[in-house]
Design a protein around this motif. Structure first.
Motif, PDB file in Angstrom:
ATOM      1  N   VAL A  68       0.696  -1.183  -0.055  1.00 48.52           N
ATOM      2  CA  VAL A  68      -0.035  -0.137  -0.042  1.00 48.52           C
ATOM      3  C   VAL A  68       0.977   1.220   0.078  1.00 48.52           C
ATOM      4  CG1 VAL A  68      -1.946   1.304   1.228  1.00 48.52           C
ATOM      5  CG2 VAL A  68      -1.784  -1.467   1.246  1.00 48.52           C
ATOM      6  N   CYS A  69       0.882   1.943  -1.169  1.00 52.07           N
ATOM      7  CA  CYS A  69       1.621   3.240  -1.093  1.00 52.07           C
ATOM      8  C   CYS A  69       1.138   4.091  -2.250  1.00 52.07           C
ATOM      9  CB  CYS A  69       2.968   2.637  -1.686  1.00 52.07           C
ATOM     10  SG  CYS A  69       4.154   4.052  -2.394  1.00 52.07           S
ATOM     11  N   ARG A  70       1.009   5.320  -1.957  1.00 47.41           N
ATOM     12  CA  ARG A  70       0.305   6.380  -3.001  1.00 47.41           C
ATOM     13  C   ARG A  70       1.235   6.937  -3.646  1.00 47.41           C
ATOM     14  NH1 ARG A  70      -5.321   7.519  -1.892  1.00 47.41           N
ATOM     15  NH2 ARG A  70      -6.001   6.282  -0.036  1.00 47.41           N
ATOM     16  N   CYS A  71       2.502   7.127  -3.083  1.00 47.44           N
ATOM     17  CA  CYS A  71       3.621   7.949  -3.828  1.00 47.44           C
ATOM     18  C   CYS A  71       4.257   7.254  -4.721  1.00 47.44           C
ATOM     19  CB  CYS A  71       4.456   8.514  -2.622  1.00 47.44           C
ATOM     20  SG  CYS A  71       5.522   7.443  -2.130  1.00 47.44           S
ATOM     21  N   GLY A  72       4.237   5.937  -4.988  1.00 45.35           N
ATOM     22  CA  GLY A  72       4.959   5.352  -5.940  1.00 45.35           C
ATOM     23  C   GLY A  72       6.430   4.902  -5.507  1.00 45.35           C
ATOM     24  N   ASP A  73       6.936   5.382  -4.469  1.00 46.47           N
ATOM     25  CA  ASP A  73       8.443   5.042  -4.036  1.00 46.47           C
ATOM     26  C   ASP A  73       8.519   3.611  -3.756  1.00 46.47           C
ATOM     27  OD1 ASP A  73       8.843   7.675  -4.243  1.00 46.47           O
ATOM     28  OD2 ASP A  73       9.457   8.119  -2.320  1.00 46.47           O
ATOM     29  N   ALA A  74       7.453   2.851  -3.484  1.00 49.96           N
ATOM     30  CA  ALA A  74       7.508   1.437  -3.171  1.00 49.96           C
ATOM     31  C   ALA A  74       7.831   0.566  -4.255  1.00 49.96           C
ATOM     32  CB  ALA A  74       6.302   1.049  -2.428  1.00 49.96           C
TER      33      ALA A  74
ATOM     34  N   LEU B 113       3.131  -1.749   3.886  1.00 48.80           N
ATOM     35  CA  LEU B 113       2.651  -0.316   4.006  1.00 48.80           C
ATOM     36  C   LEU B 113       4.059   0.491   3.760  1.00 48.80           C
ATOM     37  CD1 LEU B 113      -0.037   1.338   4.898  1.00 48.80           C
ATOM     38  CD2 LEU B 113       1.065   1.634   7.079  1.00 48.80           C
ATOM     39  N   HIS B 114       3.896   1.524   2.856  1.00 50.05           N
ATOM     40  CA  HIS B 114       4.942   2.660   2.755  1.00 50.05           C
ATOM     41  C   HIS B 114       4.703   3.542   3.456  1.00 50.05           C
ATOM     42  CE1 HIS B 114       7.275   5.792   0.553  1.00 50.05           C
ATOM     43  NE2 HIS B 114       8.007   4.902   0.963  1.00 50.05           N
ATOM     44  N   GLU B 115       5.798   4.360   4.205  1.00 51.30           N
ATOM     45  CA  GLU B 115       5.582   5.419   4.982  1.00 51.30           C
ATOM     46  C   GLU B 115       4.756   6.460   4.532  1.00 51.30           C
ATOM     47  OE1 GLU B 115       9.539   6.964   5.919  1.00 51.30           O
ATOM     48  OE2 GLU B 115       9.658   7.828   4.078  1.00 51.30           O
ATOM     49  N   CYS B 116       4.549   6.940   3.285  1.00 51.84           N
ATOM     50  CA  CYS B 116       3.493   7.740   2.598  1.00 51.84           C
ATOM     51  C   CYS B 116       2.306   7.541   3.233  1.00 51.84           C
ATOM     52  CB  CYS B 116       3.604   7.840   1.309  1.00 51.84           C
ATOM     53  SG  CYS B 116       2.996   6.537   0.277  1.00 51.84           S
ATOM     54  N   GLU B 117       1.828   6.104   3.563  1.00 57.69           N
ATOM     55  CA  GLU B 117       0.470   5.779   4.108  1.00 57.69           C
ATOM     56  C   GLU B 117       0.247   5.867   5.545  1.00 57.69           C
ATOM     57  OE1 GLU B 117      -2.235   5.404   2.494  1.00 57.69           O
ATOM     58  OE2 GLU B 117      -1.792   4.964   0.529  1.00 57.69           O
TER      59      GLU B 117
HETATM   60 ZN   LIG Z   1       4.368   5.737  -1.021  1.00 52.80          ZN
END
Ligand SMILES: [Zn+2]
Ligand SMILES: [Zn+2]
Length: 153
Positions: A113-119, A143-147
């Motif tokens: 789960v990541c919205r920023c795409g860095d994952a 979960l990426h930290e952006c979430e």
């Molecule tokens: Zn992210």
């Protein structure tokens, strides 16, 4: 957390301990009772020593992305039957899926789960978390930290 509920997994009695650990808020894997290898994939026998002795052990949730992809469309069908394999995933796209090298020493597949795409970048740190699936079943994902601030439980 607020990610959309995905399809429910198929539960086999041999790995009931895995699912009950998730139900109790932990991601647990098999620790071999003979050679102490932390085992994945889940199996009745150790891949190192073939022992059938094991216990379920909660693992550290930290890991780094080994590889990840973003699914933009759910399009697969069973070729002969025309049955859609993607039906449960409709409405969830785009979503990220990949494999994560856990600090505990195992590589786990799962949704990220990541919205920023860095994952999508190998080496990005993610944490294993519990996610809701259909039929009130708890699954794990990453979960990426952006979430992080969007977690609700
Ligand atoms: Zn992210
Ligand atoms: Zn072993």
């Amino acid at each position: 957390m607020d990610a959309a509920a995905g399809p429910a997994p198929h539960l086999h009695p041999d790995i009931a301990g895995f699912w009950s650990s998730l139900d109790h808020g932990q991601l647990s894997l098999q620790r071999c009772g003979s050679c102490e290898t932390l085992r994945f994939p889940i199996s009745p026998n150790c891949h190192e020593c073939l022992s059938s002795d094991f216990s379920w052990e909660p693992i550290e949730p930290r890991g780094t992305v080994n590889v990840a992809i973003q699914a933009h469309e759910a399009v697969s069908k069973l070729p002969a039957s025309g049955i859609s394999l993607s039906e449960p995933w409709r409405g969830m796209t785009p979503y990220l899926s990949g494999v994560v090298d856990m600090d505990a020493g195992v590589r786990l597949p799962g949704r990220i789960v990541c919205r920023c795409g860095d994952a999508l970048i190998p080496g990005t740190e993610v944490n294993a978390v519990l996610l809701d699936a259909a039929q009130d079943i708890t699954i794990y994902g990453f979960l990426h930290e952006c979430e992080t601030t969007r977690r609700t439980k």
